[in-house]
Design a protein around this motif. Structure first.
Motif, PDB file in Angstrom:
ATOM      1  N   PRO A 273       0.816  -1.219   0.000  1.00 52.88           N
ATOM      2  CA  PRO A 273       0.000   0.000   0.000  1.00 52.88           C
ATOM      3  C   PRO A 273       0.851   1.271   0.000  1.00 52.88           C
ATOM      4  O   PRO A 273       1.811   1.383   0.767  1.00 52.88           O
ATOM      5  CB  PRO A 273      -0.821  -0.124   1.292  1.00 52.88           C
ATOM      6  N   VAL A 274       0.507   2.200  -0.880  1.00 51.05           N
ATOM      7  CA  VAL A 274       1.192   3.489  -0.977  1.00 51.05           C
ATOM      8  C   VAL A 274       0.138   4.593  -1.033  1.00 51.05           C
ATOM      9  O   VAL A 274      -1.057   4.331  -1.187  1.00 51.05           O
ATOM     10  CB  VAL A 274       2.097   3.547  -2.231  1.00 51.05           C
ATOM     11  N   HIS A 275       0.585   5.841  -0.949  1.00 52.14           N
ATOM     12  CA  HIS A 275      -0.403   6.927  -0.916  1.00 52.14           C
ATOM     13  C   HIS A 275      -0.970   7.230  -2.298  1.00 52.14           C
ATOM     14  O   HIS A 275      -2.111   7.670  -2.420  1.00 52.14           O
ATOM     15  CB  HIS A 275       0.202   8.185  -0.297  1.00 52.14           C
ATOM     16  N   ARG A 276      -0.196   6.974  -3.371  1.00 52.29           N
ATOM     17  CA  ARG A 276      -0.705   7.225  -4.725  1.00 52.29           C
ATOM     18  C   ARG A 276      -0.181   6.140  -5.662  1.00 52.29           C
ATOM     19  O   ARG A 276       1.037   5.971  -5.811  1.00 52.29           O
ATOM     20  CB  ARG A 276      -0.276   8.592  -5.231  1.00 52.29           C
ATOM     21  N   ALA A 277      -1.101   5.395  -6.286  1.00 53.32           N
ATOM     22  CA  ALA A 277      -0.728   4.291  -7.170  1.00 53.32           C
ATOM     23  C   ALA A 277      -1.334   4.491  -8.546  1.00 53.32           C
ATOM     24  O   ALA A 277      -2.507   4.869  -8.675  1.00 53.32           O
ATOM     25  CB  ALA A 277      -1.205   2.961  -6.583  1.00 53.32           C
ATOM     26  N   LEU A 278      -0.523   4.235  -9.568  1.00 55.05           N
ATOM     27  CA  LEU A 278      -1.002   4.155 -10.946  1.00 55.05           C
ATOM     28  C   LEU A 278      -0.953   2.680 -11.328  1.00 55.05           C
ATOM     29  O   LEU A 278       0.098   2.036 -11.181  1.00 55.05           O
ATOM     30  CB  LEU A 278      -0.131   4.983 -11.884  1.00 55.05           C
ATOM     31  N   ILE A 279      -2.074   2.136 -11.797  1.00 51.60           N
ATOM     32  CA  ILE A 279      -2.199   0.696 -12.008  1.00 51.60           C
ATOM     33  C   ILE A 279      -2.343   0.403 -13.502  1.00 51.60           C
ATOM     34  O   ILE A 279      -3.207   0.979 -14.180  1.00 51.60           O
ATOM     35  CB  ILE A 279      -3.413   0.127 -11.242  1.00 51.60           C
ATOM     36  N   THR A 280      -1.503  -0.518 -14.006  1.00 55.51           N
ATOM     37  CA  THR A 280      -1.546  -0.842 -15.438  1.00 55.51           C
ATOM     38  C   THR A 280      -2.715  -1.749 -15.807  1.00 55.51           C
ATOM     39  O   THR A 280      -3.296  -1.606 -16.885  1.00 55.51           O
ATOM     40  CB  THR A 280      -0.243  -1.515 -15.890  1.00 55.51           C
ATOM     41  N   HIS A 281      -3.066  -2.710 -14.914  1.00 55.59           N
ATOM     42  CA  HIS A 281      -4.169  -3.622 -15.225  1.00 55.59           C
ATOM     43  C   HIS A 281      -4.588  -4.373 -13.963  1.00 55.59           C
ATOM     44  O   HIS A 281      -3.945  -4.251 -12.914  1.00 55.59           O
ATOM     45  CB  HIS A 281      -3.785  -4.601 -16.341  1.00 55.59           C
TER      46      HIS A 281
END
Length: 330
Positions: free
Chosen positions: A28-36
């Motif tokens: 878990p992080v504060h801001r995640a960009l997820i590819t799929h």
């Protein structure tokens, strides 16, 4: 600004310094960009998630509506910190995307996630994105991996069904992406009647149908007097009592790894189907040649094989040695 001052591997995953975000973080992080939406790339518990609308929907189906405190649809360029990010189709599964990072100063980086160049009837096709640094997987990054036309594999399935009309054909396929891919290919091969599915596939198949992907009539594999010879189930079902309800089944498995005969034997697979949603060796090398980046970064898989090819073909390359991916069946 150098590329390694923009994007760095960390214990949490790839971290973008000027944007202060992680891509497909493992924790878990504060801001995640997820590819799929596959579980080794998309995890619950992040403070905020930026992804395609379909990936956000899939995460909600798999983890519940509260999988993150804040979600944002990537429907165009997004300004984050001193970077501009954009999402582009990866051709892997429904909603899968590559993430392009353009800092105010420095090289453009494309993180491809998992991607595939071969047309897939259940997702948008791969889109080449020009860049200075290309971050690629190498799941099948060895010359031995050359995946056949998936319709050729469907012909083998149909031939087996014709040869053994009294035996149900149980095909193992991962619940998200591969199962729907196999069903769509079966439809293209001419199977028009009901296809039976394991209950674990129902919600994701329903979502694909709601997104306009025609999978045809699907019925529960537990239905009485099931009128279907073809059954699609997640691989985990084959090691559970569920499989015992079928009399003398033909066990199949759809995966790029089925090209390795020892893997098929280990799984007790009678009908290995080489169907992959990842780039094989010709596709990954074709992609690097086409994009012609200044640097190639390799995230996971057969890093050494692809590193060697890059060196022989004049591409600067480095392994990122990220761990924690490929945890789910291909």
């Amino acid at each position: 600004m150098r590329a390694d001052q923009i994007l760095q591997p960390t214990h949490e995953g790839l971290y973008c310094i000027p944007g202060d975000f992680h891509i497909d973080p493992l924790r878990p992080v504060h801001r995640a960009l997820i590819t799929h939406g596959h579980g080794d790339h998309a995890r619950a518990g992040h403070g905020s998630v930026l992804a395609t609308a379909q990936t956000l929907d899939i995460m909600a189906i798999r983890y519940g509506e509260d999988f993150t405190a804040s979600r944002q649809i990537a429907d165009g360029p997004v300004r984050i910190g001193t970077t501009t990010v954009s999402f582009h189709p990866a051709g892997h599964i429904l909603g899968s995307a590559q993430i392009a990072i353009q800092p105010d100063k420095g090289p453009k980086i494309v993180v491809s996630g998992d991607y595939c160049r071969r047309a897939n009837p259940v997702c948008a096709p791969y889109e080449p994105v020009s860049c200075d640094v290309f971050v690629t997987e190498a799941t099948f990054g060895l010359p031995v991996f050359r995946h056949p036309d998936p319709m050729q594999e469907m012909s083998r399935l149909l031939a087996s069904m014709a040869e053994f009309p009294d035996r149900p054909h149980l095909i193992g396929a991962y619940a998200l992406g591969k199962a729907q891919h196999v069903i769509a290919l079966a439809r293209r091969a001419g199977i028009d009647g009901p296809i039976a599915i394991h209950g674990a596939l129902q919600r994701l198949c329903d979502y694909h149908q709601a997104q306009g992907i025609d999978l045809g009539p699907l019925i529960p594999a537990t239905a009485a007097d099931m009128p279907s010879q073809l059954v699609v189930a997640p691989p985990s079902a084959f090691s559970s009592p569920w499989v015992q309800r079928f009399r003398d089944p033909v066990i199949g498995f759809a995966s790029g790894w089925m090209q390795v005969r020892a893997r098929a034997r280990q799984r007790g697979v009678e009908l290995p189907l080489v169907i992959s949603d990842h780039v094989d060796w010709p596709q990954v090398t074709q992609t690097i040649r086409q994009l012609n980046p200044s640097e190639v970064w390799i995230t996971h898989g057969a890093e050494e094989g692809l590193m060697r090819w890059c060196a022989l073909n004049g591409f600067a390359a480095r392994p990122l040695r990220l761990v924690g991916y490929e945890e789910e069946p291909e």
